[in-house]
Design a protein around this motif. Structure first.
Motif, PDB file in Angstrom:
ATOM      1  N   LYS A 110      -8.330 -16.539  -7.319  1.00 31.95           N
ATOM      2  CA  LYS A 110      -8.230 -15.666  -6.138  1.00 31.95           C
ATOM      3  C   LYS A 110      -8.059 -14.211  -6.549  1.00 31.95           C
ATOM      4  O   LYS A 110      -8.616 -13.312  -5.918  1.00 31.95           O
ATOM      5  CB  LYS A 110      -7.074 -16.112  -5.239  1.00 31.95           C
ATOM      6  CG  LYS A 110      -6.959 -15.287  -3.968  1.00 31.95           C
ATOM      7  CD  LYS A 110      -6.092 -15.946  -2.910  1.00 31.95           C
ATOM      8  CE  LYS A 110      -6.841 -17.014  -2.160  1.00 31.95           C
ATOM      9  NZ  LYS A 110      -6.124 -17.446  -0.923  1.00 31.95           N
ATOM     10  N   PHE A 111      -7.316 -13.967  -7.618  1.00 33.08           N
ATOM     11  CA  PHE A 111      -7.191 -12.610  -8.161  1.00 33.08           C
ATOM     12  C   PHE A 111      -8.578 -12.045  -8.464  1.00 33.08           C
ATOM     13  O   PHE A 111      -8.906 -10.914  -8.085  1.00 33.08           O
ATOM     14  CB  PHE A 111      -6.347 -12.657  -9.444  1.00 33.08           C
ATOM     15  CG  PHE A 111      -6.339 -11.381 -10.244  1.00 33.08           C
ATOM     16  CD1 PHE A 111      -5.351 -10.430 -10.058  1.00 33.08           C
ATOM     17  CD2 PHE A 111      -7.312 -11.132 -11.205  1.00 33.08           C
ATOM     18  CE1 PHE A 111      -5.334  -9.250 -10.805  1.00 33.08           C
ATOM     19  CE2 PHE A 111      -7.313  -9.966 -11.952  1.00 33.08           C
ATOM     20  CZ  PHE A 111      -6.321  -9.028 -11.750  1.00 33.08           C
ATOM     21  N   ALA A 112      -9.406 -12.856  -9.139  1.00 33.31           N
ATOM     22  CA  ALA A 112     -10.729 -12.406  -9.562  1.00 33.31           C
ATOM     23  C   ALA A 112     -11.621 -12.057  -8.373  1.00 33.31           C
ATOM     24  O   ALA A 112     -12.308 -11.021  -8.372  1.00 33.31           O
ATOM     25  CB  ALA A 112     -11.391 -13.491 -10.418  1.00 33.31           C
ATOM     26  N   GLU A 113     -11.622 -12.902  -7.349  1.00 34.47           N
ATOM     27  CA  GLU A 113     -12.514 -12.639  -6.217  1.00 34.47           C
ATOM     28  C   GLU A 113     -12.063 -11.432  -5.407  1.00 34.47           C
ATOM     29  O   GLU A 113     -12.892 -10.725  -4.835  1.00 34.47           O
ATOM     30  CB  GLU A 113     -12.670 -13.890  -5.347  1.00 34.47           C
ATOM     31  CG  GLU A 113     -11.407 -14.524  -4.867  1.00 34.47           C
ATOM     32  CD  GLU A 113     -11.641 -15.896  -4.202  1.00 34.47           C
ATOM     33  OE1 GLU A 113     -12.796 -16.359  -4.166  1.00 34.47           O
ATOM     34  OE2 GLU A 113     -10.654 -16.486  -3.737  1.00 34.47           O
ATOM     35  N   ALA A 282     -10.586 -15.312   1.557  1.00 37.92           N
ATOM     36  CA  ALA A 282      -9.553 -14.277   1.531  1.00 37.92           C
ATOM     37  C   ALA A 282     -10.048 -12.908   1.074  1.00 37.92           C
ATOM     38  O   ALA A 282      -9.561 -11.885   1.575  1.00 37.92           O
ATOM     39  CB  ALA A 282      -8.379 -14.737   0.664  1.00 37.92           C
ATOM     40  N   PRO A 283     -10.983 -12.810   0.121  1.00 42.87           N
ATOM     41  CA  PRO A 283     -11.447 -11.476  -0.292  1.00 42.87           C
ATOM     42  C   PRO A 283     -11.987 -10.631   0.845  1.00 42.87           C
ATOM     43  O   PRO A 283     -11.946  -9.401   0.783  1.00 42.87           O
ATOM     44  CB  PRO A 283     -12.553 -11.798  -1.307  1.00 42.87           C
ATOM     45  CG  PRO A 283     -12.206 -13.126  -1.842  1.00 42.87           C
ATOM     46  CD  PRO A 283     -11.576 -13.872  -0.701  1.00 42.87           C
ATOM     47  N   MET A 284     -12.475 -11.271   1.909  1.00 44.44           N
ATOM     48  CA  MET A 284     -13.003 -10.504   3.042  1.00 44.44           C
ATOM     49  C   MET A 284     -11.887  -9.760   3.757  1.00 44.44           C
ATOM     50  O   MET A 284     -12.091  -8.656   4.276  1.00 44.44           O
ATOM     51  CB  MET A 284     -13.745 -11.446   3.998  1.00 44.44           C
ATOM     52  CG  MET A 284     -15.059 -11.951   3.445  1.00 44.44           C
ATOM     53  SD  MET A 284     -15.990 -12.968   4.624  1.00 44.44           S
ATOM     54  CE  MET A 284     -15.541 -14.610   4.090  1.00 44.44           C
ATOM     55  N   ALA A 285     -10.683 -10.355   3.800  1.00 40.54           N
ATOM     56  CA  ALA A 285      -9.538  -9.668   4.409  1.00 40.54           C
ATOM     57  C   ALA A 285      -9.018  -8.576   3.492  1.00 40.54           C
ATOM     58  O   ALA A 285      -8.725  -7.457   3.928  1.00 40.54           O
ATOM     59  CB  ALA A 285      -8.432 -10.670   4.720  1.00 40.54           C
ATOM     60  N   HIS A 286      -8.903  -8.890   2.202  1.00 40.71           N
ATOM     61  CA  HIS A 286      -8.372  -7.914   1.253  1.00 40.71           C
ATOM     62  C   HIS A 286      -9.298  -6.717   1.089  1.00 40.71           C
ATOM     63  O   HIS A 286      -8.837  -5.611   0.777  1.00 40.71           O
ATOM     64  CB  HIS A 286      -8.131  -8.592  -0.100  1.00 40.71           C
ATOM     65  CG  HIS A 286      -6.952  -9.501  -0.113  1.00 40.71           C
ATOM     66  ND1 HIS A 286      -5.655  -9.046  -0.265  1.00 40.71           N
ATOM     67  CD2 HIS A 286      -6.850 -10.847   0.025  1.00 40.71           C
ATOM     68  CE1 HIS A 286      -4.814 -10.064  -0.231  1.00 40.71           C
ATOM     69  NE2 HIS A 286      -5.513 -11.175  -0.054  1.00 40.71           N
ATOM     70  N   GLN A 292      -6.697   1.474  -3.129  1.00 38.88           N
ATOM     71  CA  GLN A 292      -7.808   1.964  -3.932  1.00 38.88           C
ATOM     72  C   GLN A 292      -7.935   1.233  -5.268  1.00 38.88           C
ATOM     73  O   GLN A 292      -8.995   1.279  -5.899  1.00 38.88           O
ATOM     74  CB  GLN A 292      -7.638   3.468  -4.194  1.00 38.88           C
ATOM     75  CG  GLN A 292      -7.598   4.311  -2.939  1.00 38.88           C
ATOM     76  CD  GLN A 292      -8.845   4.160  -2.084  1.00 38.88           C
ATOM     77  OE1 GLN A 292      -9.967   4.294  -2.585  1.00 38.88           O
ATOM     78  NE2 GLN A 292      -8.659   3.880  -0.801  1.00 38.88           N
ATOM     79  N   GLU A 293      -6.895   0.580  -5.726  1.00 36.03           N
ATOM     80  CA  GLU A 293      -6.889  -0.084  -7.021  1.00 36.03           C
ATOM     81  C   GLU A 293      -7.186  -1.573  -6.875  1.00 36.03           C
ATOM     82  O   GLU A 293      -6.362  -2.328  -6.359  1.00 36.03           O
ATOM     83  CB  GLU A 293      -5.527   0.109  -7.713  1.00 36.03           C
ATOM     84  CG  GLU A 293      -5.359  -0.628  -9.022  1.00 36.03           C
ATOM     85  CD  GLU A 293      -6.492  -0.357 -10.006  1.00 36.03           C
ATOM     86  OE1 GLU A 293      -7.212  -1.323 -10.342  1.00 36.03           O
ATOM     87  OE2 GLU A 293      -6.653   0.809 -10.407  1.00 36.03           O
ATOM     88  N   PRO A 294      -8.360  -2.042  -7.314  1.00 37.98           N
ATOM     89  CA  PRO A 294      -8.732  -3.451  -7.159  1.00 37.98           C
ATOM     90  C   PRO A 294      -7.768  -4.432  -7.809  1.00 37.98           C
ATOM     91  O   PRO A 294      -7.448  -5.475  -7.223  1.00 37.98           O
ATOM     92  CB  PRO A 294     -10.115  -3.525  -7.822  1.00 37.98           C
ATOM     93  CG  PRO A 294     -10.658  -2.135  -7.714  1.00 37.98           C
ATOM     94  CD  PRO A 294      -9.467  -1.244  -7.888  1.00 37.98           C
ATOM     95  N   VAL A 295      -7.280  -4.123  -9.007  1.00 41.86           N
ATOM     96  CA  VAL A 295      -6.395  -5.045  -9.722  1.00 41.86           C
ATOM     97  C   VAL A 295      -5.059  -5.175  -9.011  1.00 41.86           C
ATOM     98  O   VAL A 295      -4.484  -6.263  -8.911  1.00 41.86           O
ATOM     99  CB  VAL A 295      -6.197  -4.584 -11.182  1.00 41.86           C
ATOM    100  CG1 VAL A 295      -5.119  -5.421 -11.881  1.00 41.86           C
ATOM    101  CG2 VAL A 295      -7.511  -4.689 -11.946  1.00 41.86           C
ATOM    102  N   VAL A 302      -2.652 -13.636  -6.231  1.00 37.97           N
ATOM    103  CA  VAL A 302      -1.794 -14.516  -7.022  1.00 37.97           C
ATOM    104  C   VAL A 302      -0.576 -14.920  -6.201  1.00 37.97           C
ATOM    105  O   VAL A 302      -0.197 -16.094  -6.135  1.00 37.97           O
ATOM    106  CB  VAL A 302      -1.344 -13.805  -8.329  1.00 37.97           C
ATOM    107  CG1 VAL A 302      -0.427 -14.708  -9.151  1.00 37.97           C
ATOM    108  CG2 VAL A 302      -2.561 -13.396  -9.166  1.00 37.97           C
ATOM    109  N   PHE A 303       0.033 -13.931  -5.561  1.00 34.57           N
ATOM    110  CA  PHE A 303       1.209 -14.174  -4.726  1.00 34.57           C
ATOM    111  C   PHE A 303       0.882 -15.099  -3.557  1.00 34.57           C
ATOM    112  O   PHE A 303       1.677 -15.965  -3.178  1.00 34.57           O
ATOM    113  CB  PHE A 303       1.734 -12.828  -4.203  1.00 34.57           C
ATOM    114  CG  PHE A 303       2.924 -12.930  -3.285  1.00 34.57           C
ATOM    115  CD1 PHE A 303       4.174 -13.227  -3.784  1.00 34.57           C
ATOM    116  CD2 PHE A 303       2.773 -12.720  -1.921  1.00 34.57           C
ATOM    117  CE1 PHE A 303       5.274 -13.326  -2.936  1.00 34.57           C
ATOM    118  CE2 PHE A 303       3.874 -12.812  -1.072  1.00 34.57           C
ATOM    119  CZ  PHE A 303       5.122 -13.107  -1.581  1.00 34.57           C
TER     120      PHE A 303
END
Length: 450
Positions: A110-113, A282-286, A292-295, A302-303
């Protein structure tokens, strides 16, 4: 119903389970098991940041809390309660171990996506960000056809996993709480969902940012109370989870070791249904976050998996195992959520446990519907090249489908949802693996800066 179940079994074959595991393992190894050895960092970045005041930027996007709440709204759904009961019934207590196993590697998936979603996201005419797997597949890989495939599957999946299966559980909860009919529940639900969904992503973000923290704390408190009341039986329950996960017994006269395969299949499928790691939802919401920082935003993923599976699903699992309600069979209950109601009722005094579960199911399912409405909106916007009329029609249809779910067959929709989940995951996981160098490079650059 039998066809839907067979199709789900075909999609969720060992190859797909292996693809989930391979993706999470690959990213975990290349980052030195970030989710384990940097636990203090991602907890400080996520949970710790909620305690620090932040100035809202202009632009009309979502704050980090709102983006997290919208993603968690779809993640912490009936899969965290009803889905867990289903997994234990069909896969035994060992399914819980495989849910944990999938969640550990799913944290970094999930972190990666999310990292990719922010790197390849777009901006509309109002300055609001949007993105998701379809954009990083098209922009990052140049594979438009695969992006379209993902959007089509997810665009239809939102009606199953994100609406009908949730509406069915809400109808069961409302009947148990107030004796309300499915049709009445469906109409009321459609009105509430319509008010929020038709207000756009900002309204969804505001509503979920209030709803999600409340429902999570409420359910976690109830789950801890259940465990404390049976604390002397917890060691035995935990032991059954581990022993059942590696049981080499033949099941029903079947193949030697078949029990492990069943437990793995149920644990992985229900775990993914619950935390959605690897699905690309989930990436669509995030992507709508102002961050501004993707990481940094990726750490919220992760959380997300940690709270959903390691915390909430574990509490549900222990309650079900400690109560012994599934000894009578899942078919004895009208809905999968009813099994969880019986579990809490068996431990807490009177009927307070059942009331807690029904209230939790109500909020969990409603929040999931709101979150998935946005995912469906983004998919149909992509397919129609952001045609506002198409998006508006989708929203209206999505709202009306709540009535269908509240009056339909919830069991059938669980089977269909499992199938669509698997079909969503395939193009998304392909995109993640082919863009792995982008993810690793972004992560390494972040550590160099900080």
């Amino acid at each position: 119903m039998a066809f839907a179940e067979r199709l789900g079994n075909f999609i969720w074959n060992p190859w797909l389970l292996g693809l989930f595991l391979l993706s999470g393992l690959y990213f975990s190894v290349r980052t030195g098991f970030f989710q384990l050895f940097h636990v203090r960092l991602w907890l400080k970045t996520t949970l710790g940041s909620l305690l620090r005041p932040k100035r809202r930027r202009d632009g009309g996007g979502l704050t980090q809390l709102q983006a997290l709440s919208t993603a968690l709204a779809s993640t912490i759904g009936t899969g965290s309660i009803a889905g867990v009961a289903t997994a234990i019934w069909f896969g035994g207590p060992g399914a819980v171990f495989w849910m944990w196993f999938a969640a550990f590697f799913g944290m970094f998936t999930k972190f990666a996506e999310i990292v990719l979603a922010l790197k390849y996201r777009q901006v509309d005419e109002n300055g609001v960000h949007y993105g998701g797997p379809m954009y990083y597949i098209e922009k990052g890989l140049g594979m438009k056809w695969l992006a379209v495939l993902f959007s089509l599957v997810a665009g239809f999946a939102c009606f199953g996993i994100g609406n009908i299966s949730q509406s069915s559980e809400i109808a069961g909860a409302m009947e148990g709480l107030f004796g309300m009919s499915g049709l009445t529940t469906g109409v009321l639900l459609a009105v509430v969902v319509g008010i929020v969904v038709l207000g756009g992503v900002q309204r969804i973000g505001r509503v979920t940012s209030y709803m999600v923290p409340f429902m999570a704390i409420f359910y976690i408190g109830a789950g801890l109370a259940v465990i404390l009341l049976r604390i002397d039986q917890v060691p035995a329950a935990l032991a059954s989870i581990f022993t059942s996960a590696f049981s080499f017994e033949a099941v029903g006269g079947g193949v030697f070791g078949y029990a492990i395969m069943v437990a793995m299949r149920q644990g992985f499928a229900r775990g993914v249904f619950s935390n959605e790691a690897g699905l690309g939802s989930a990436p669509m919401a995030h992507a709508a976050s102002e961050t501004q920082e993707p990481v940094e935003q990726g750490m919220w993923g992760v959380f997300e998996v940690f709270i959903d599976t390691i915390v909430i699903c574990t509490l549900t699992s222990l309650a079900v195992i400690l109560s012994g309600v599934l000894d009578v069979g899942l078919d004895s209950y009208a809905t999968n959520g009813a099994a969880a109601v019986a579990a809490f009722n068996a431990i807490l005094p009177g009927t307070i446990g059942g009331t807690i579960i029904q209230i939790s199911l109500l909020f969990f399912a409603l929040s999931t519907i709101l979150g998935w409405s946005y995912y469906g909106e983004r998919c149909w916007a992509y397919l129609s090249n952001n045609n506002k009329a198409v998006v508006w029609i989708f929203k209206v249809v999505f709202v009306l489908v709540c009535i269908v779910g509240a009056t339909g067959n919830g069991t059938l929709m669980w089977d269909i949802s499992d199938t669509l989940n698997g079909m969503m995951a395939i193009p998304n996981l392909i995109g993640l693996l082919l863009l792995s160098n982008v993810i690793i490079r972004s992560t390494n650059d972040y550590f160099k800066k900080h």
